[in-house]
Design an enzyme around this catalytic site. Sequence first.
Site, PDB file in Angstrom:
ATOM      1  N   HIS A  14     -87.404 -20.035 -70.826  1.00  0.00           N
ATOM      2  CA  HIS A  14     -87.455 -19.665 -72.249  1.00  0.00           C
ATOM      3  C   HIS A  14     -88.395 -18.472 -72.427  1.00  0.00           C
ATOM      4  O   HIS A  14     -89.485 -18.458 -71.845  1.00  0.00           O
ATOM      5  CB  HIS A  14     -87.950 -20.863 -73.076  1.00  0.00           C
ATOM      6  CG  HIS A  14     -87.978 -20.585 -74.535  1.00  0.00           C
ATOM      7  ND1 HIS A  14     -86.839 -20.544 -75.304  1.00  0.00           N
ATOM      8  CD2 HIS A  14     -89.003 -20.291 -75.377  1.00  0.00           C
ATOM      9  CE1 HIS A  14     -87.159 -20.253 -76.549  1.00  0.00           C
ATOM     10  NE2 HIS A  14     -88.460 -20.096 -76.627  1.00  0.00           N
ATOM     11  N   LEU A  60     -84.772 -29.487 -78.051  1.00  0.00           N
ATOM     12  CA  LEU A  60     -84.638 -28.054 -77.786  1.00  0.00           C
ATOM     13  C   LEU A  60     -85.948 -27.462 -77.244  1.00  0.00           C
ATOM     14  O   LEU A  60     -86.984 -27.542 -77.909  1.00  0.00           O
ATOM     15  CB  LEU A  60     -84.234 -27.344 -79.091  1.00  0.00           C
ATOM     16  CG  LEU A  60     -84.084 -25.840 -79.011  1.00  0.00           C
ATOM     17  CD1 LEU A  60     -82.929 -25.455 -78.097  1.00  0.00           C
ATOM     18  CD2 LEU A  60     -83.887 -25.250 -80.405  1.00  0.00           C
ATOM     19  N   GLU A  71     -89.897 -13.420 -66.446  1.00  0.00           N
ATOM     20  CA  GLU A  71     -88.897 -14.485 -66.240  1.00  0.00           C
ATOM     21  C   GLU A  71     -88.324 -14.389 -64.834  1.00  0.00           C
ATOM     22  O   GLU A  71     -88.216 -15.382 -64.110  1.00  0.00           O
ATOM     23  CB  GLU A  71     -87.754 -14.364 -67.256  1.00  0.00           C
ATOM     24  CG  GLU A  71     -88.154 -14.591 -68.693  1.00  0.00           C
ATOM     25  CD  GLU A  71     -86.946 -14.539 -69.629  1.00  0.00           C
ATOM     26  OE1 GLU A  71     -85.861 -15.024 -69.245  1.00  0.00           O
ATOM     27  OE2 GLU A  71     -87.083 -14.000 -70.739  1.00  0.00           O
TER      28      GLU A  71
HETATM   29  C1  GRF Z   1     -83.455 -15.040 -71.207  1.00  0.00           C
HETATM   30  O1  GRF Z   1     -84.353 -14.345 -72.025  1.00  0.00           O
HETATM   31  C2  GRF Z   1     -83.829 -16.498 -71.122  1.00  0.00           C
HETATM   32  O2  GRF Z   1     -85.198 -16.715 -71.188  1.00  0.00           O
HETATM   33  C3  GRF Z   1     -83.157 -17.063 -72.356  1.00  0.00           C
HETATM   34  O3  GRF Z   1     -81.937 -16.368 -72.455  1.00  0.00           O
HETATM   35  C4  GRF Z   1     -82.053 -15.104 -71.819  1.00  0.00           C
HETATM   36  C5  GRF Z   1     -80.980 -15.039 -70.768  1.00  0.00           C
HETATM   37  O4  GRF Z   1     -80.903 -13.800 -70.159  1.00  0.00           O
HETATM   38  N1  GRF Z   1     -83.020 -18.502 -72.238  1.00  0.00           N
HETATM   39  P1  GRF Z   1     -80.036 -13.618 -68.847  1.00  0.00           P
HETATM   40  O5  GRF Z   1     -78.612 -14.066 -69.190  1.00  0.00           O
HETATM   41  O6  GRF Z   1     -80.629 -14.442 -67.751  1.00  0.00           O
HETATM   42  O7  GRF Z   1     -80.089 -12.144 -68.560  1.00  0.00           O
END
Ligand code: GRF
Length: 201
Positions: free
Chosen positions: A110, A145, A175
């Site tokens: 997230h 959620l 991420e």
């Molecule tokens: C990311 O920002 C993730 O944190 C959120 O949705 C986005 C997905 O991006 N849950 P991707 O499809 O992995 O590029």
Amino acid sequence: MQRNIGVLISGRGSNLQAIIDAIGDGRLDARIALVISNRPDAYGLERARQAGIETLVRDHKAWPSREAYEAVLVEDLRARNVQLVCLAGFMRLLGATFVDAFPTRILNIHPALLPSFPGLHAQRQALEHGVKFSGATVHVVDTNLDAGPIVMQAVVPVFTDDTEDSLSARILAEEHRIYPEAIQRVLDREWRIDGRRLVFG
Ligand code: GRF
């Protein structure tokens, strides 16, 4: 031990790509057994195909209820011996049918420091709130959620001239760094859930 993971996506799949790349260069010792998208046009499907990974499109609109839809996903993943399910931009809230089939074996990423700013547009929420730091969270999925026990977080600064795009890009880089690392840790280490906390042994 088998280390089959399944990845669920809905869109561009950059986190899926980060997992593929981490497996490719040996940072993550696992195998993606299946990628499922609920949207036929998700670019992540193309990324998976290019990496030689099996893909399935399971459009939720084709099933009469959430339970029926989730039962099919569970079957797909079990048929490939998936032990850990990774949500990577999968835009569907999962209910008990799915979550109970893989108890404490579903992760999500997230783009905020949970429990702040759950739900959609987390980066916009952070900007509007005026926080000075935000980040990314990998957590275990339960039926609420963006609410399960936290596995790993990374912090980024929020600058006064940030836009939603610039903050999102800064968070996305984190991420991509922490998701493969969190998956590796969950697969490698002993851990338990103690109240809200995920405790590594
Ligand atoms: C990311 O920002 C993730 O944190 C959120 O949705 C986005 C997905 O991006 N849950 P991707 O499809 O992995 O590029």
